[in-house]
Design a protein around this motif. Structure first.
Motif, PDB file in Angstrom:
ATOM      1  N   SER A 264       9.809  -3.267  -2.671  1.00 18.89           N
ATOM      2  CA  SER A 264       9.998  -4.714  -2.566  1.00 18.89           C
ATOM      3  C   SER A 264      11.393  -5.095  -2.096  1.00 18.89           C
ATOM      4  N   ARG A 265      12.381  -4.237  -2.336  1.00 20.75           N
ATOM      5  CA  ARG A 265      13.751  -4.574  -1.961  1.00 20.75           C
ATOM      6  C   ARG A 265      14.221  -3.873  -0.683  1.00 20.75           C
ATOM      7  N   VAL A 266      13.329  -3.123  -0.054  1.00 25.84           N
ATOM      8  CA  VAL A 266      13.686  -2.470   1.213  1.00 25.84           C
ATOM      9  C   VAL A 266      13.554  -3.500   2.329  1.00 25.84           C
ATOM     10  N   ASP A 267      14.664  -3.851   2.948  1.00 27.36           N
ATOM     11  CA  ASP A 267      14.620  -4.907   3.966  1.00 27.36           C
ATOM     12  C   ASP A 267      15.326  -4.513   5.259  1.00 27.36           C
TER      13      ASP A 267
ATOM     14  N   ALA B  58       0.828  -1.211   0.000  1.00 24.64           N
ATOM     15  CA  ALA B  58       0.000   0.000   0.000  1.00 24.64           C
ATOM     16  C   ALA B  58       0.859   1.256   0.000  1.00 24.64           C
ATOM     17  N   ALA B  59       1.901   1.279   0.818  1.00 20.03           N
ATOM     18  CA  ALA B  59       2.772   2.447   0.861  1.00 20.03           C
ATOM     19  C   ALA B  59       3.446   2.675  -0.483  1.00 20.03           C
ATOM     20  N   GLY B  60       3.905   1.607  -1.113  1.00 14.78           N
ATOM     21  CA  GLY B  60       4.541   1.744  -2.407  1.00 14.78           C
ATOM     22  C   GLY B  60       3.585   2.205  -3.486  1.00 14.78           C
ATOM     23  N   ARG B  61       2.371   1.666  -3.470  1.00 11.64           N
ATOM     24  CA  ARG B  61       1.383   2.002  -4.493  1.00 11.64           C
ATOM     25  C   ARG B  61       0.960   3.467  -4.389  1.00 11.64           C
TER      26      ARG B  61
ATOM     27  N   ILE C 271       6.520   2.364  10.754  1.00 10.95           N
ATOM     28  CA  ILE C 271       7.133   1.412   9.824  1.00 10.95           C
ATOM     29  C   ILE C 271       7.018   1.916   8.389  1.00 10.95           C
ATOM     30  N   ALA C 272       5.820   2.362   8.018  1.00  9.49           N
ATOM     31  CA  ALA C 272       5.610   2.858   6.655  1.00  9.49           C
ATOM     32  C   ALA C 272       6.496   4.067   6.372  1.00  9.49           C
ATOM     33  N   ARG C 273       6.622   4.935   7.351  1.00  7.08           N
ATOM     34  CA  ARG C 273       7.447   6.122   7.158  1.00  7.08           C
ATOM     35  C   ARG C 273       8.916   5.729   6.903  1.00  7.08           C
ATOM     36  N   ASP C 274       9.405   4.729   7.640  1.00  6.47           N
ATOM     37  CA  ASP C 274      10.785   4.289   7.450  1.00  6.47           C
ATOM     38  C   ASP C 274      10.977   3.573   6.118  1.00  6.47           C
ATOM     39  N   LEU C 275       9.990   2.783   5.714  1.00 10.82           N
ATOM     40  CA  LEU C 275      10.065   2.122   4.410  1.00 10.82           C
ATOM     41  C   LEU C 275      10.184   3.158   3.291  1.00 10.82           C
ATOM     42  N   LEU C 276       9.359   4.173   3.380  1.00 12.92           N
ATOM     43  CA  LEU C 276       9.360   5.207   2.352  1.00 12.92           C
ATOM     44  C   LEU C 276      10.638   6.035   2.398  1.00 12.92           C
ATOM     45  N   ALA C 277      11.132   6.321   3.591  1.00 12.46           N
ATOM     46  CA  ALA C 277      12.373   7.086   3.706  1.00 12.46           C
ATOM     47  C   ALA C 277      13.522   6.345   3.030  1.00 12.46           C
ATOM     48  N   ALA C 278      13.527   5.015   3.145  1.00 11.25           N
ATOM     49  CA  ALA C 278      14.570   4.215   2.507  1.00 11.25           C
ATOM     50  C   ALA C 278      14.497   4.305   0.983  1.00 11.25           C
ATOM     51  N   ALA C 279      13.305   4.656   0.480  1.00 15.41           N
ATOM     52  CA  ALA C 279      13.121   4.818  -0.964  1.00 15.41           C
ATOM     53  C   ALA C 279      13.170   6.282  -1.386  1.00 15.41           C
ATOM     54  N   GLY C 280      13.530   7.162  -0.445  1.00 16.76           N
ATOM     55  CA  GLY C 280      13.687   8.579  -0.770  1.00 16.76           C
ATOM     56  C   GLY C 280      12.436   9.412  -0.667  1.00 16.76           C
TER      57      GLY C 280
END
Length: 222
Positions: free
Chosen positions: A37-40, A27-30, A52-61
Motif C-alpha cells: 500500500s505504501r509503495v509509490d 493481488a500481488a500483495g495478497r 509492474i507487479a515485479r517492480d512493486l514486489l521488488a520494492a517490498a523485498g
C-alpha cells in the motif's frame, strides 16, 4: 489491409486504470504476503502488468513473482471494475472505431496492451467497445513481460505466416508504445490523449492530438 494494434489505457480509454492498478497491487500483495500500500515509486505508463507487479514486489523485498498472482489479479479486477466505463472512452474513439470497422477489407482491429488479457477484455466490455476487437487476436501483458515482443505476438495470431510488418500499425499514447513498435519494426501512430504531449511522442511515424485526427493518417498509410 492494415492490421491496427490499439493500446488501451490513455489511447482507447482515459482515466480508466485506477481500479486496474488497485487490483494489481492488492493481488500481488495478497499472494506474496506483503503490504504494498505504501509503495509509490513504480511507473505504470506503457508497461506490462507483469513488469509492474515485479517492480512493486521488488520494492517490498520480494524477488520472485508467483504465477498465482495472475488469477488473483483477474478476480480482484472483476470485483473492482465499475459496471459502466463508457464515460472513459477517449473523445472521438467510437466514431473512429465505427469508421474502421465499416471497412473490413481495408482495416483489421486488434489490441497490443500491457494489460493481462482477461483484464483488458473486461475493461473494454465495461466501456462498451469490446466488440470491436475479435477474441483470440492481439498481444497482451499475459503473453510476455516484455512489451516489445507483443506486436510480433499479435501479428502471429492475425495470420499464418505472421501478418507483414509493412502492413501493421501500433496505435498508442506513450514513448513505450513507440518503442514496442520499433522493436518489431512496424509503424506507429501516437495520440497525445494520455499523459504525454505531442513533443514527447515526436519519434512516432505520425502524432495526432486525438482520435478524430487518426483516420486520415491511417487512410494515407493504407
Amino acid at each position: 489491409m492494415l492490421l491496427l494494434l490499439f493500446d488501451i489505457d490513455g489511447t482507447l480509454l482515459q482515466r480508466a486504470s485506477g481500479e486496474h492498478a488497485a487490483a494489481l497491487r492488492a493481488a500481488a500483495g495478497r499472494v506474496h504476503g506483503v503490504d504494498l500500500s505504501r509503495v509509490d515509486s513504480v511507473e505504470y505508463a506503457g508497461r506490462t502488468d507483469r513488469a509492474i507487479a515485479r517492480d512493486l514486489l521488488a520494492a517490498a523485498g520480494v524477488e520472485e513473482l508467483d504465477e498465482a498472482w495472475v488469477e488473483e489479479t483477474v478476480r480482484e479486477y472483476e470485483r473492482l471494475c465499475p459496471p459502466d466505463l463508457s464515460a472513459t472512452v477517449a473523445p472521438g474513439m467510437v466514431e473512429l472505431l465505427d469508421a474502421l470497422a465499416a471497412r473490413p477489407d481495408e482495416f483489421r482491429l486488434a489490441l497490443v496492451t500491457g494489460n493481462l488479457e482477461p483484464v483488458a477484455r473486461r475493461k473494454l466490455g465495461a466501456a462498451g467497445i469490446g466488440h470491436y476487437f475479435e477474441p483470440g487476436q492481439g498481444g497482451f501483458g499475459s503473453d510476455d513481460e516484455d512489451r516489445g515482443r507483443l506486436p510480433a505476438i499479435a501479428r502471429g495470431r492475425a495470420s499464418d505466416p505472421a501478418w507483414p510488418r509493412g502492413r501493421t500499425v501500433v496505435i498508442g499514447d506513450t514513448p513505450r508504445d513507440i518503442h514496442c513498435a520499433r522493436v518489431d519494426e512496424v509503424r506507429v501512430a501516437a495520440v497525445a490523449t494520455g499523459s504525454f504531449g505531442v513533443e514527447a511522442l515526436a519519434e512516432a511515424d505520425a502524432v495526432v492530438d486525438d482520435a478524430r485526427s487518426l483516420l486520415p493518417v491511417l487512410e494515407d498509410w493504407r
